[in-house]
Each structure stands twice: as structure tokens, then as C-alpha cells.
Write a protein that holds these residues in place. Structure first.
Motif, short mmCIF file in Angstrom:
data_model
loop_
_atom_site.label_atom_id
_atom_site.label_comp_id
_atom_site.label_asym_id
_atom_site.label_seq_id
_atom_site.Cartn_x
_atom_site.Cartn_y
_atom_site.Cartn_z
N GLY A 70 0.82 -1.20 0.00
CA GLY A 70 0.00 0.00 0.00
C GLY A 70 0.85 1.25 0.00
N SER A 71 0.39 2.29 0.68
CA SER A 71 1.09 3.57 0.70
C SER A 71 2.28 3.59 1.65
CB SER A 71 0.11 4.68 1.10
OG SER A 71 -0.96 4.77 0.17
N LEU A 72 2.33 2.65 2.59
CA LEU A 72 3.42 2.61 3.56
C LEU A 72 4.58 1.79 3.01
CD1 LEU A 72 4.46 3.19 6.47
CD2 LEU A 72 3.36 1.03 7.15
N PHE A 73 5.77 2.40 2.97
CA PHE A 73 6.95 1.66 2.52
C PHE A 73 7.34 0.62 3.57
CE2 PHE A 73 8.23 5.52 -0.13
CZ PHE A 73 7.85 4.91 -1.32
N ARG A 74 7.91 -0.47 3.11
CA ARG A 74 8.40 -1.51 4.00
C ARG A 74 9.55 -0.97 4.86
NH1 ARG A 74 11.08 -5.31 1.77
NH2 ARG A 74 10.44 -7.12 3.00
N ILE A 75 9.65 -1.47 6.09
CA ILE A 75 10.75 -1.08 6.97
C ILE A 75 12.05 -1.75 6.55
CG2 ILE A 75 10.37 -2.94 8.65
CD1 ILE A 75 11.25 0.71 9.56
N HIS A 76 11.94 -2.85 5.82
CA HIS A 76 13.13 -3.59 5.40
C HIS A 76 13.82 -2.90 4.22
CE1 HIS A 76 10.47 -6.51 7.39
NE2 HIS A 76 11.57 -7.09 7.80
N ARG A 77 15.13 -2.79 4.30
CA ARG A 77 15.91 -2.20 3.22
C ARG A 77 16.26 -3.27 2.19
NH1 ARG A 77 20.85 -0.94 4.25
NH2 ARG A 77 20.99 0.66 2.63
N ASP A 78 16.37 -2.86 0.92
CA ASP A 78 16.87 -3.73 -0.13
C ASP A 78 18.39 -3.58 -0.14
OD1 ASP A 78 17.57 -5.13 -2.37
OD2 ASP A 78 16.15 -4.15 -3.72
N THR A 79 19.08 -4.56 0.37
CA THR A 79 20.54 -4.45 0.53
C THR A 79 21.31 -5.21 -0.55
OG1 THR A 79 20.61 -6.37 2.01
CG2 THR A 79 20.26 -4.22 3.02
N ARG A 80 20.61 -5.71 -1.56
CA ARG A 80 21.28 -6.57 -2.55
C ARG A 80 22.45 -5.88 -3.23
NH1 ARG A 80 16.31 -8.07 -6.23
NH2 ARG A 80 15.91 -5.88 -5.72
N PHE A 81 22.30 -4.61 -3.55
CA PHE A 81 23.36 -3.90 -4.27
C PHE A 81 23.90 -2.72 -3.46
CE2 PHE A 81 20.17 -5.54 -7.32
CZ PHE A 81 20.95 -6.53 -7.91
N ALA A 82 23.66 -2.74 -2.16
CA ALA A 82 24.07 -1.63 -1.31
C ALA A 82 25.32 -1.97 -0.52
CB ALA A 82 22.95 -1.27 -0.34
N GLY A 83 26.18 -0.97 -0.37
CA GLY A 83 27.36 -1.16 0.47
C GLY A 83 26.98 -1.27 1.93
N ASP A 84 25.94 -0.54 2.33
CA ASP A 84 25.43 -0.59 3.70
C ASP A 84 24.45 -1.76 3.79
OD1 ASP A 84 24.31 -0.23 6.18
OD2 ASP A 84 23.42 1.72 5.74
N LYS A 85 24.78 -2.75 4.59
CA LYS A 85 23.95 -3.94 4.71
C LYS A 85 23.00 -3.89 5.90
CE LYS A 85 25.76 -5.88 1.09
NZ LYS A 85 24.95 -6.03 -0.16
N SER A 86 22.83 -2.70 6.51
CA SER A 86 21.87 -2.58 7.60
C SER A 86 20.49 -3.02 7.11
CB SER A 86 21.80 -1.13 8.10
OG SER A 86 23.07 -0.69 8.53
N PRO A 87 19.82 -3.90 7.83
CA PRO A 87 18.59 -4.50 7.29
C PRO A 87 17.34 -3.62 7.35
CG PRO A 87 19.08 -5.42 9.45
CD PRO A 87 20.25 -4.56 9.07
N TYR A 88 17.35 -2.55 8.17
CA TYR A 88 16.12 -1.80 8.37
C TYR A 88 16.30 -0.30 8.08
CZ TYR A 88 15.04 -6.10 10.84
OH TYR A 88 14.87 -7.42 11.15
#
Length: 243
Positions: A70-88
Motif C-alpha cells: 500500500g502507501s506505507l513503505f516496508r521497513i526492510h531495506r533492499d541491501t542486494r546492491f548496497a554497500g550498507d547492509k543494515s537491514p532496516y
């Protein structure tokens, strides 16, 4: 009938600050009940309560109060291509999309007609000390950008009316990424060359944290969002979308 209380609270900001210091799965799972009570629950209630007021701006704006999709973004980060692997994510993000874009995304998710459609919408960002709101089209596809630029060249007066109005400029500022040099095929001497160089067609304004804690938050947000109506309408006109 009991008077409605605030959506967010000091506990909302406390949770987000603590998450920033403890951005790992174990801590989040231990505090998931707090997340539901102080973050996701209030955000979904706010989204629900914005749905009808948005109709005063445009019937095409959607406010969908669903935990996922819906309109609320997920709290989980997409870390697949990110240098920062913080999950949230350490903020709350809400995006209120144009109905045509919502439909396109739904079709894409269900395997129907392919997917992404650029259309203007509104955004709200809740983060301790960094709250802001805005709207427009962020990171449009190249064809969308070309159409907007061409429409701007053909309709400079209406673009200036939508984005230079004193009431609008008192609250919102055009921002986002832009080219360093004029885009190829456009007159470098054009009166709107700085706007033609834009890669994002968005406007935003910061909000004091205290506003997010007010029980009349919907009224506070709408007093600002309504000032974006002309800009959203103009972008829809550039893309042949209903508004």
C-alpha cells in the motif's frame, strides 16, 4: 465520542532513534511489538484518515492503508546492491501515488500488463530531526523526462504559474537531481533552462518533529499538500493523465 489522539508519539521517535543504533535483526524482533504499536499502526491509521481529504486535491490520489503493497513503505531495506547492509530503514516513508501508477504496479505484481508508469504523487517522511513532505515525480524514466521537458518548452507560462506562486514558494522548494549542462536538444538560453536541466520534478519542505505529534496532523499536512495541487495537475497534463 472520544476525541482522537495523536498518530505518532515520543515513543515513535524513540523507537526510530534506537533502531538507528541497533540496526540488526535480533534487536528488531525483540522490539517488534513496539514497532507495530508506535510505528506501523499509527502510520496506517494516518494513511486511512488522509484518503478522503486527498479527494479535495484530486480523485486520482490514492491512500492505501495496507501493511504490504500500500502507501506505507516496508521497513526492510533492499541491501542486494548496497554497500550498507543494515537491514532496516530508520524512518517511516509513505507515498501516495496517482491511481494510474497504482494500477500499473498492481498489474506488474500480478503478472499482468507490464509495470512501471511515471505519475506524480505525494510523499511523507518521518525521521527524528529530518521530517519532510513533498511530491511530484522522482527519478522518472528517460521518455517521461523528455515529455515533461517538451511540455515545459511548449507551456512555460503554466509551469511558472504552478511553481512560482508565492504561496507555493513560501512553503515548498523545487529540488532533486539535475544535469550540470543543458540537456541535448534544448536551447541553453531558454528562460526555464534550470528547470529543463532537472532529472527530478519534485518539491519538498521540512517539518518540525512537533507537528508529527499533533492530534490535528491531517489538517496540518493537508494545509501544505493542497499547495502542490497546481504542480501535480501540470505534471499530469504533461503526461496525458487524469487529474
Amino acid at each position: 465520542m472520544a476525541k482522537a489522539g495523536p498518530y505518532f508519539s515520543d515513543e515513535t521517535f524513540k523507537f526510530l532513534r534506537q533502531l538507528a543504533r541497533n540496526n540488526n535483526r535480533d534487536w528488531f524482533l525483540q522490539n517488534k511489538a513496539r514497532y507495530e504499536a508506535c510505528v506501523r499502526g499509527p502510520a496506517l491509521r494516518l494513511i486511512t484518515d488522509l484518503a478522503d481529504p486527498f479527494k479535495d486535491i484530486s480523485a486520482q490520489l490514492t491512500a492505501v492503508a495496507k501493511p504490504v503493497g500500500g502507501s506505507l513503505f516496508r521497513i526492510h531495506r533492499d541491501t542486494r546492491f548496497a554497500g550498507d547492509k543494515s537491514p532496516y530503514k530508520t524512518h517511516i516513508g509513505m507515498y501516495f501515488s496517482h491511481a494510474a501508477a497504482t494500477k500499473a504496479a498492481r498489474n506488474d505484481a500480478s503478472g499482468g500488463a507490464p509495470g512501471r508508469l511515471d505519475a506524480p504523487g505525494l510523499y511523507l517522511h518521518v525521521e527524528p530531526g529530518r521530517c519532510f513532505m513533498g511530491g511530484g515525480i522522482w527519478h522518472p524514466q528517460s521518455e517521461t523526462t523528455r515529455r515533461i521537458r517538451d511540455y515545459m518548452v511548449s507551456n512555460p507560462a503554466s509551469w511558472k504559474k504552478a511553481t512560482r506562486d508565492p504561496k507555493f514558494r513560501k512553503v515548498f522548494e523545487l529540488d532533486g537531481d539535475a544535469l550540470v549542462r543543458p540537456p541535448k536538444g534544448y536551447d541553453p538560453a531558454h528562460e526555464l533552462i534550470e528547470d529543463l536541466k532537472r532529472k527530478d520534478f519534485i518539491a519538498s519542505t521540512s517539518i518540525d518533529d512537533a507537528i508529527l505529534l499533533r492530534p490535528d496532523l491531517v489538517k496540518q499536512l493537508m494545509a501544505r499538500y493542497v499547495l502542490m495541487e497546481a504542480m501535480l495537475d501540470w505534471l499530469c497534463g504533461a503526461l496525458d493523465l487524469d487529474f
